[in-house]
Write a protein that holds these residues in place. Structure first.
Motif, PDB file in Angstrom:
ATOM      1  N   GLN A 229       4.330  12.735   5.189  1.00  0.00           N
ATOM      2  CA  GLN A 229       3.816  13.298   6.501  1.00  0.00           C
ATOM      3  C   GLN A 229       2.421  14.156   6.035  1.00  0.00           C
ATOM      4  O   GLN A 229       1.823  14.285   7.062  1.00  0.00           O
ATOM      5  CB  GLN A 229       4.694  14.289   7.330  1.00  0.00           C
ATOM      6  N   SER A 230       2.280  14.268   4.779  1.00  0.00           N
ATOM      7  CA  SER A 230       0.791  14.722   4.444  1.00  0.00           C
ATOM      8  C   SER A 230       0.138  13.676   3.829  1.00  0.00           C
ATOM      9  O   SER A 230       0.384  12.485   4.244  1.00  0.00           O
ATOM     10  CB  SER A 230       1.280  15.782   3.212  1.00  0.00           C
ATOM     11  N   SER A 231      -0.890  13.903   3.282  1.00  0.00           N
ATOM     12  CA  SER A 231      -1.970  12.934   2.454  1.00  0.00           C
ATOM     13  C   SER A 231      -1.587  12.283   1.248  1.00  0.00           C
ATOM     14  O   SER A 231      -2.451  11.778   0.676  1.00  0.00           O
ATOM     15  CB  SER A 231      -3.374  13.383   2.672  1.00  0.00           C
ATOM     16  N   ALA A 232      -0.377  12.733   0.634  1.00  0.00           N
ATOM     17  CA  ALA A 232       0.016  12.394  -0.580  1.00  0.00           C
ATOM     18  C   ALA A 232       0.418  10.962  -0.811  1.00  0.00           C
ATOM     19  O   ALA A 232       0.853  10.121   0.435  1.00  0.00           O
ATOM     20  CB  ALA A 232       1.340  13.161  -0.797  1.00  0.00           C
ATOM     21  N   ARG A 233       0.190  10.432  -1.887  1.00  0.00           N
ATOM     22  CA  ARG A 233       0.572   8.840  -2.080  1.00  0.00           C
ATOM     23  C   ARG A 233       1.948   8.997  -2.836  1.00  0.00           C
ATOM     24  O   ARG A 233       1.872   9.383  -3.812  1.00  0.00           O
ATOM     25  CB  ARG A 233      -0.349   8.310  -2.648  1.00  0.00           C
ATOM     26  N   LEU A 234       2.918   8.252  -2.040  1.00  0.00           N
ATOM     27  CA  LEU A 234       4.046   8.552  -2.808  1.00  0.00           C
ATOM     28  C   LEU A 234       4.999   7.392  -2.603  1.00  0.00           C
ATOM     29  O   LEU A 234       4.996   6.278  -2.066  1.00  0.00           O
ATOM     30  CB  LEU A 234       5.143   9.461  -1.905  1.00  0.00           C
ATOM     31  N   VAL A 235       5.672   7.114  -3.962  1.00  0.00           N
ATOM     32  CA  VAL A 235       6.826   6.234  -4.042  1.00  0.00           C
ATOM     33  C   VAL A 235       7.945   6.984  -4.257  1.00  0.00           C
ATOM     34  O   VAL A 235       8.168   7.924  -5.242  1.00  0.00           O
ATOM     35  CB  VAL A 235       6.403   5.170  -5.235  1.00  0.00           C
ATOM     36  N   ALA A 236       9.015   6.734  -3.770  1.00  0.00           N
ATOM     37  CA  ALA A 236      10.404   7.259  -3.795  1.00  0.00           C
ATOM     38  C   ALA A 236      11.358   6.077  -4.395  1.00  0.00           C
ATOM     39  O   ALA A 236      11.331   4.874  -3.938  1.00  0.00           O
ATOM     40  CB  ALA A 236      11.120   7.793  -2.365  1.00  0.00           C
ATOM     41  N   SER A 259      10.026   7.931  11.141  1.00  0.00           N
ATOM     42  CA  SER A 259       8.710   8.616  11.328  1.00  0.00           C
ATOM     43  C   SER A 259       8.075   8.544   9.814  1.00  0.00           C
ATOM     44  O   SER A 259       6.980   8.746   9.880  1.00  0.00           O
ATOM     45  CB  SER A 259       9.224   9.923  11.468  1.00  0.00           C
ATOM     46  N   VAL A 260       8.831   8.354   8.778  1.00  0.00           N
ATOM     47  CA  VAL A 260       8.094   8.180   7.672  1.00  0.00           C
ATOM     48  C   VAL A 260       8.200   6.881   6.691  1.00  0.00           C
ATOM     49  O   VAL A 260       7.361   6.703   5.930  1.00  0.00           O
ATOM     50  CB  VAL A 260       8.531   9.505   6.459  1.00  0.00           C
ATOM     51  N   GLY A 261       9.479   6.223   7.037  1.00  0.00           N
ATOM     52  CA  GLY A 261       9.546   4.920   6.298  1.00  0.00           C
ATOM     53  C   GLY A 261       8.297   4.219   5.994  1.00  0.00           C
ATOM     54  O   GLY A 261       8.261   3.567   5.052  1.00  0.00           O
ATOM     55  N   PRO A 262       7.294   3.831   7.275  1.00  0.00           N
ATOM     56  CA  PRO A 262       6.324   3.042   6.953  1.00  0.00           C
ATOM     57  C   PRO A 262       5.299   3.583   6.174  1.00  0.00           C
ATOM     58  O   PRO A 262       4.314   2.937   5.773  1.00  0.00           O
ATOM     59  CB  PRO A 262       6.007   2.728   8.612  1.00  0.00           C
ATOM     60  N   ARG A 263       5.424   5.044   5.843  1.00  0.00           N
ATOM     61  CA  ARG A 263       4.281   5.388   5.363  1.00  0.00           C
ATOM     62  C   ARG A 263       4.526   5.811   3.901  1.00  0.00           C
ATOM     63  O   ARG A 263       3.555   6.278   3.210  1.00  0.00           O
ATOM     64  CB  ARG A 263       3.927   6.966   5.942  1.00  0.00           C
ATOM     65  N   ASP A 285      -0.497  -0.512  -5.131  1.00  0.00           N
ATOM     66  CA  ASP A 285      -0.840  -0.659  -3.648  1.00  0.00           C
ATOM     67  C   ASP A 285      -1.068   0.551  -2.649  1.00  0.00           C
ATOM     68  O   ASP A 285      -1.729   0.110  -1.729  1.00  0.00           O
ATOM     69  CB  ASP A 285       0.415  -1.392  -2.994  1.00  0.00           C
ATOM     70  N   LEU A 286      -0.864   1.610  -3.098  1.00  0.00           N
ATOM     71  CA  LEU A 286      -0.910   2.762  -2.393  1.00  0.00           C
ATOM     72  C   LEU A 286      -2.762   2.975  -2.204  1.00  0.00           C
ATOM     73  O   LEU A 286      -3.012   3.734  -1.339  1.00  0.00           O
ATOM     74  CB  LEU A 286      -0.571   4.022  -2.734  1.00  0.00           C
ATOM     75  N   ALA A 287      -3.335   2.307  -2.935  1.00  0.00           N
ATOM     76  CA  ALA A 287      -4.835   2.832  -2.700  1.00  0.00           C
ATOM     77  C   ALA A 287      -5.531   1.791  -1.493  1.00  0.00           C
ATOM     78  O   ALA A 287      -6.437   2.152  -1.088  1.00  0.00           O
ATOM     79  CB  ALA A 287      -5.333   1.954  -4.244  1.00  0.00           C
ATOM     80  N   ALA A 288      -4.696   0.924  -1.360  1.00  0.00           N
ATOM     81  CA  ALA A 288      -5.049  -0.152   0.027  1.00  0.00           C
ATOM     82  C   ALA A 288      -5.230   0.473   1.344  1.00  0.00           C
ATOM     83  O   ALA A 288      -6.265   0.518   1.863  1.00  0.00           O
ATOM     84  CB  ALA A 288      -4.155  -1.203   0.033  1.00  0.00           C
ATOM     85  N   PRO A 289      -4.326   1.423   1.706  1.00  0.00           N
ATOM     86  CA  PRO A 289      -2.903   1.370   1.425  1.00  0.00           C
ATOM     87  C   PRO A 289      -2.127   0.429   1.861  1.00  0.00           C
ATOM     88  O   PRO A 289      -2.156   0.161   3.122  1.00  0.00           O
ATOM     89  CB  PRO A 289      -2.626   2.796   1.833  1.00  0.00           C
ATOM     90  N   ARG A 290      -1.081   0.005   1.285  1.00  0.00           N
ATOM     91  CA  ARG A 290       0.031  -0.910   1.589  1.00  0.00           C
ATOM     92  C   ARG A 290       1.320  -0.121   0.958  1.00  0.00           C
ATOM     93  O   ARG A 290       1.474   0.271  -0.041  1.00  0.00           O
ATOM     94  CB  ARG A 290      -0.257  -2.316   0.887  1.00  0.00           C
ATOM     95  N   THR A 291       2.549  -0.307   2.174  1.00  0.00           N
ATOM     96  CA  THR A 291       3.716   0.130   1.524  1.00  0.00           C
ATOM     97  C   THR A 291       4.711  -0.844   1.778  1.00  0.00           C
ATOM     98  O   THR A 291       4.283  -1.868   2.443  1.00  0.00           O
ATOM     99  CB  THR A 291       4.015   1.265   2.199  1.00  0.00           C
ATOM    100  N   GLY A 292       5.824  -0.458   1.126  1.00  0.00           N
ATOM    101  CA  GLY A 292       7.012  -1.620   1.345  1.00  0.00           C
ATOM    102  C   GLY A 292       8.375  -0.912   0.831  1.00  0.00           C
ATOM    103  O   GLY A 292       8.179  -0.219  -0.017  1.00  0.00           O
ATOM    104  N   HIS A 293       9.398  -1.668   0.963  1.00  0.00           N
ATOM    105  CA  HIS A 293      10.745  -1.357   0.422  1.00  0.00           C
ATOM    106  C   HIS A 293      11.225  -2.287  -0.777  1.00  0.00           C
ATOM    107  O   HIS A 293      11.409  -3.631   0.153  1.00  0.00           O
ATOM    108  CB  HIS A 293      11.606  -0.975   1.481  1.00  0.00           C
TER     109      HIS A 293
END
Length: 309
Positions: A229-236, A259-263, A285-293
């Motif tokens: 929910q912040s401006s952090a770039r995260l991979v869990a 609420s956060v899954g797509p981010r 990919d977070l530079a784009a930003p692009r996310t995925g699971h």
């Protein structure tokens, strides 16, 4: 007397004949049964030998696939994060071998390693003293353990996102709530120390799951949600197990949170070379930003992020 003796002898003869017949009959039955059992044992033995041979062949193929994946990981990761600062955040108690594999992949990606921050079991806040220590370290108002812990994780999240002017991590380390593994000297001389975090453009890998000293719903998940929910770039990420309920223990909870899954991006097979490569590519990919699971567990979309042209 003669008649009585005759009858006695006759009865003995009858019983003797019956006994002999039963013995002979049971002997014949036993022999048939034994022969059938022997035949069945031979059949089972052949099946076992065939299965063992097939298992050896499959084991050899599996080792080849694993060797290929291990060798391909570095090619997949090569140069994708050149100069990008990456911090790994984990929870003590989890298997550290996959984290070491991830570090190797990050080195191959030419990332600027910022080290690894480990949250310790003290974050369980089992005693009033631990709760007071955590509140004092971060200048928080003492409250219930779950409230103070959630506030502390919010502070850490905003710190890693670069939204705070002060860095609480050294104070948390002094109080025993985190320990820090500095990056290896051979990785890069530019890696920031704990006291200089966050670095500009920092990307974070949060690792938890099975064996964590603090339950995921108490630490890793709230921290991931705050980071998302912040401006952090995260991979869990987590290292999973192929047993019922053994994969997606941590990231599965995040994938279900709309609420956060797509981010954020998630990876559920960090124990594999493919999972380690997926983390590197997802960070890029977070530079784009692009996310995925990514991974092989419930909710995974692919093994690896798609290539971008």
């Amino acid at each position: 007397m003669i008649n009585l003796r005759y009858h006695v002898v006759s009865l003995v003869a009858v019983f003797l004949a019956l006994t002999v017949g039963i013995v002979m009959g049971s002997t014949v039955v036993d022999k048939v049964t034994v022969d059938a059992l022997n035949a069945r044992v031979d059949e089972v033995s052949r099946s076992v030998r065939n299965a063992e041979a097939e298992n050896r062949r499959l084991g050899d193929r599996l080792r080849s696939v694993r060797d290929f994946a291990d060798q391909a990981r570095d090619h997949l990761s090569d140069g994708h994060l050149r100069g990008v600062p990456v911090l790994v955040v984990g929870v003590t108690g989890i298997d550290r071998k996959p984290v070491e594999g991830l570090r190797q992949a990050l080195v191959s990606s030419e990332a600027t390693l910022a080290g690894t921050v480990w949250f310790t079991a003290k974050m369980r806040l089992e005693g009033e003293g631990d709760t007071r220590d955590l509140a004092s370290a971060l200048g928080l108002t003492p409250d219930r353990p779950e409230v103070v812990r959630r506030q502390a994780l919010d502070v850490v999240a905003h710190t890693l996102a670069g939204d705070r002017d002060t860095n609480p991590l050294p104070a948390l380390a002094d109080a025993g709530f985190v320990v820090f593994d500095a990056p290896p000297d051979q990785a890069t001389a530019l890696a920031p120390a704990l006291t200089s975090l966050p670095a500009a453009g920092l990307r974070v890998v949060l690792v938890s799951g099975a064996g964590a000293d603090v339950a995921d719903d108490e630490l890793a998940v709230p921290l991931a949600l705050a980071l998302g929910q912040s401006s952090a770039r995260l991979v869990a990420a987590e290292a999973g197990r192929d047993t019922p309920g053994g994969r997606g223990v941590f990231v599965g909870l995040l994938r279900k949170d709309t609420s956060v899954g797509p981010r954020i991006s998630t990876v559920d097979d960090l124990e594999s070379a493919g999972g380690q490569a997926a983390v590197v590519l997802a960070l890029a990919d977070l530079a784009a930003p692009r996310t995925g699971h990514y991974g092989v567990g419930p909710g995974a979309e692919r093994l690896l992020p798609p290539s971008q042209t």
